[in-house]
Design an enzyme around this catalytic site. Structure first.
Site, PDB file in Angstrom:
ATOM      1  N   GLU A 133      41.348  45.050  58.400  1.00  0.00           N
ATOM      2  CA  GLU A 133      40.656  45.012  57.102  1.00  0.00           C
ATOM      3  C   GLU A 133      41.437  45.742  56.010  1.00  0.00           C
ATOM      4  O   GLU A 133      40.873  46.561  55.269  1.00  0.00           O
ATOM      5  CB  GLU A 133      39.236  45.563  57.267  1.00  0.00           C
ATOM      6  CG  GLU A 133      38.444  44.783  58.327  1.00  0.00           C
ATOM      7  CD  GLU A 133      37.071  45.336  58.663  1.00  0.00           C
ATOM      8  OE1 GLU A 133      36.470  44.820  59.642  1.00  0.00           O
ATOM      9  OE2 GLU A 133      36.599  46.241  57.976  1.00  0.00           O
ATOM     10  N   HIS A 210      32.841  36.630  61.507  1.00  0.00           N
ATOM     11  CA  HIS A 210      31.448  37.060  61.358  1.00  0.00           C
ATOM     12  C   HIS A 210      30.759  36.119  60.373  1.00  0.00           C
ATOM     13  O   HIS A 210      30.959  36.236  59.163  1.00  0.00           O
ATOM     14  CB  HIS A 210      31.370  38.504  60.848  1.00  0.00           C
ATOM     15  CG  HIS A 210      31.894  39.515  61.816  1.00  0.00           C
ATOM     16  ND1 HIS A 210      31.249  39.796  63.002  1.00  0.00           N
ATOM     17  CD2 HIS A 210      33.008  40.284  61.787  1.00  0.00           C
ATOM     18  CE1 HIS A 210      31.933  40.717  63.660  1.00  0.00           C
ATOM     19  NE2 HIS A 210      33.005  41.036  62.948  1.00  0.00           N
ATOM     20  N   GLU A 241      36.235  38.308  66.565  1.00  0.00           N
ATOM     21  CA  GLU A 241      34.927  38.997  66.524  1.00  0.00           C
ATOM     22  C   GLU A 241      33.799  38.037  66.150  1.00  0.00           C
ATOM     23  O   GLU A 241      32.943  38.353  65.330  1.00  0.00           O
ATOM     24  CB  GLU A 241      34.960  40.153  65.500  1.00  0.00           C
ATOM     25  CG  GLU A 241      36.098  41.152  65.673  1.00  0.00           C
ATOM     26  CD  GLU A 241      36.051  42.314  64.695  1.00  0.00           C
ATOM     27  OE1 GLU A 241      37.063  43.018  64.588  1.00  0.00           O
ATOM     28  OE2 GLU A 241      34.983  42.515  64.046  1.00  0.00           O
ATOM     29  N   ASP A 243      30.556  36.072  65.640  1.00  0.00           N
ATOM     30  CA  ASP A 243      29.106  36.082  65.803  1.00  0.00           C
ATOM     31  C   ASP A 243      28.502  35.364  64.611  1.00  0.00           C
ATOM     32  O   ASP A 243      29.140  35.236  63.557  1.00  0.00           O
ATOM     33  CB  ASP A 243      28.513  37.489  66.019  1.00  0.00           C
ATOM     34  CG  ASP A 243      28.850  38.488  64.917  1.00  0.00           C
ATOM     35  OD1 ASP A 243      28.705  39.698  65.173  1.00  0.00           O
ATOM     36  OD2 ASP A 243      29.245  38.066  63.814  1.00  0.00           O
TER      37      ASP A 243
END
Ligand SMILES: OC[C@H]1CNC[C@@H](O)[C@@H]1O[C@@H]1O[C@H](CO)[C@@H](O[C@@H]2O[C@H](CO)[C@@H](O[C@@H]3O[C@H](CO)[C@@H](O)[C@H](O)[C@H]3O)[C@H](O)[C@H]2O)[C@H](O)[C@H]1O
Length: 323
Positions: A133, A210, A241, A243
């Site tokens: 990030e 995400h 990651e 979801d």
């Protein structure tokens, strides 16, 4: 009912983030981690605040437990994460704020951290999220303690130190909101190109994935087209990651849409030439970061809180079975 790792076989690493506390206390959770996935990522216990809570006091005990479990389960491990602006130990952030730690000392501390942590897991980590990030949603380098104190060169330094400590680990840039083609993924492409021009050992680009049902999703071909740009530079790609959260309560329409969200990320990865790792950020609604972060949202995972399969889990089985 064939588990995801069996369906993925050798074509893809199918992984999950592992919550250490749940892994040590919940037998059902622990068993499912082993049977379903051939790759794991430590959700929190490889982060700086956990591995060096007091300056100079290294504590890899929780991470080592997950490494032992991974070896027992025949799983690869993704290392997460070396340089990030979150979950930093208080001694470090307070030291910088108070001026006790100046830029030169901070650079030495960062170097020591990377060499200590990567060295500790040397030869046992498949891919490291080295820089996490580091670019904001406008495509600018994110304004963090690292950029403010060390300047933009900290990213190249971090990769060089990680490579020095473990020349075999694949070193990744990792971020969210970079699944499709956007100002942010464009900025990562430019950063990767610049680092490679400086002969910095960068090996991969990770898109976290995400998603939220209420925001809609990219198409699988757009995710693949985005990954192809990085692969053209010689990089590997990964979904790191995934979801797909929703505004609670759940209903069948949201659960079907959720399945599509997971599907486009997996198909995007499978369509790409060098996307060899697909990781979900937790797999059961029993343990998820989402409700604590997004008020009124949740149910982001493949299995419900009783470990029962949701449409998203069936969808991933179907996509892998056809691949
Ligand atoms: O935010 C989601 C992703 C986004 N990408 C990077 C990735 O690293 C990030 O993961 C999330 O990163 C979050 C922090 O930024 C993690 O949340 C932390 O998770 C930690 C471990 O559970 C929590 O720490 C516990 O907090 C408890 C109460 O506050 C204390 O009692 C515990 O001792 C402490 O360990 C932190 O408060 C909490 O903020 C989530 O579990 C984790 O899923």
């Amino acid at each position: 009912d064939r588990p995801l790792r069996e369906l993925a076989g050798r074509q893809l690493l199918i992984g999950t983030a592992v919550d250490h506390a749940a892994y040590t206390s919940d037998a059902t959770y622990r068993a499912r981690v082993g049977t379903e996935f051939n790759s794991i990522t430590a959700e929190n216990v490889m982060k700086w605040e956990v591995v060096e809570p007091e300056r100079g006091q290294l504590d890899f005990s929780a991470a080592d437990e997950l490494m032992t479990a991974a070896r027992r389960n025949g799983q690869q491990v993704r290392g997460h994460t070396l340089v990030w602006h979150n979950q930093l130990p208080a001694w470090l952030t307070q030291g910088v704020e108070s001026g006790d730690i100046d830029a030169t000392e901070l650079r030495g501390i960062l170097r020591r951290h990377i060499i200590d942590e990567v060295g500790h897991f040397r030869g046992r980590i498949h891919q490291w999220d080295v820089a996490n990030e580091v670019i904001d949603d406008n495509g600018q380098l994110r304004d963090t303690i690292w950029l403010r104190e060390l300047g933009p060169g900290y990213i190249a330094d971090a990769f060089r130190w990680a490579h020095q400590a473990d020349p075999r680990a694949k070193l990744f840039l990792n971020d969210y909101n970079v699944e499709g083609i956007s100002a942010k993924s464009d900025a990562y492409l430019a950063l990767a190109r610049d680092l490679l021009r400086q002969r910095v050992p960068v090996h991969g680009f990770g898109a976290q994935g995400h998603y939220g049902v209420q925001y809609g999703f990219h198409s699988a071909s757009e995710v693949a087209a985005n990954f192809a740009r990085f692969e053209k530079l010689g990089l590997e790609t990964a979904v790191t990651e995934a979801d797909v959260r929703m505004i609670m309560p759940t209903d069948n329409v949201k659960l079907q849409a959720q399945a599509q969200g997971y599907s486009v990320l997996l198909q995007g990865c499978l369509l790409a030439r060098r996307c060899n790792s697909f990781t979900v950020w937790g797999f059961t609604d029993k343990y998820s970061w989402v409700p604590g972060w997004f008020e009124g949202e949740g149910a982001a995972n493949l299995l419900d809180e009783n470990f029962a399969a949701k449409p998203a889990y069936r969808e991933l089985q179907a996509v892998l079975a056809l691949a």
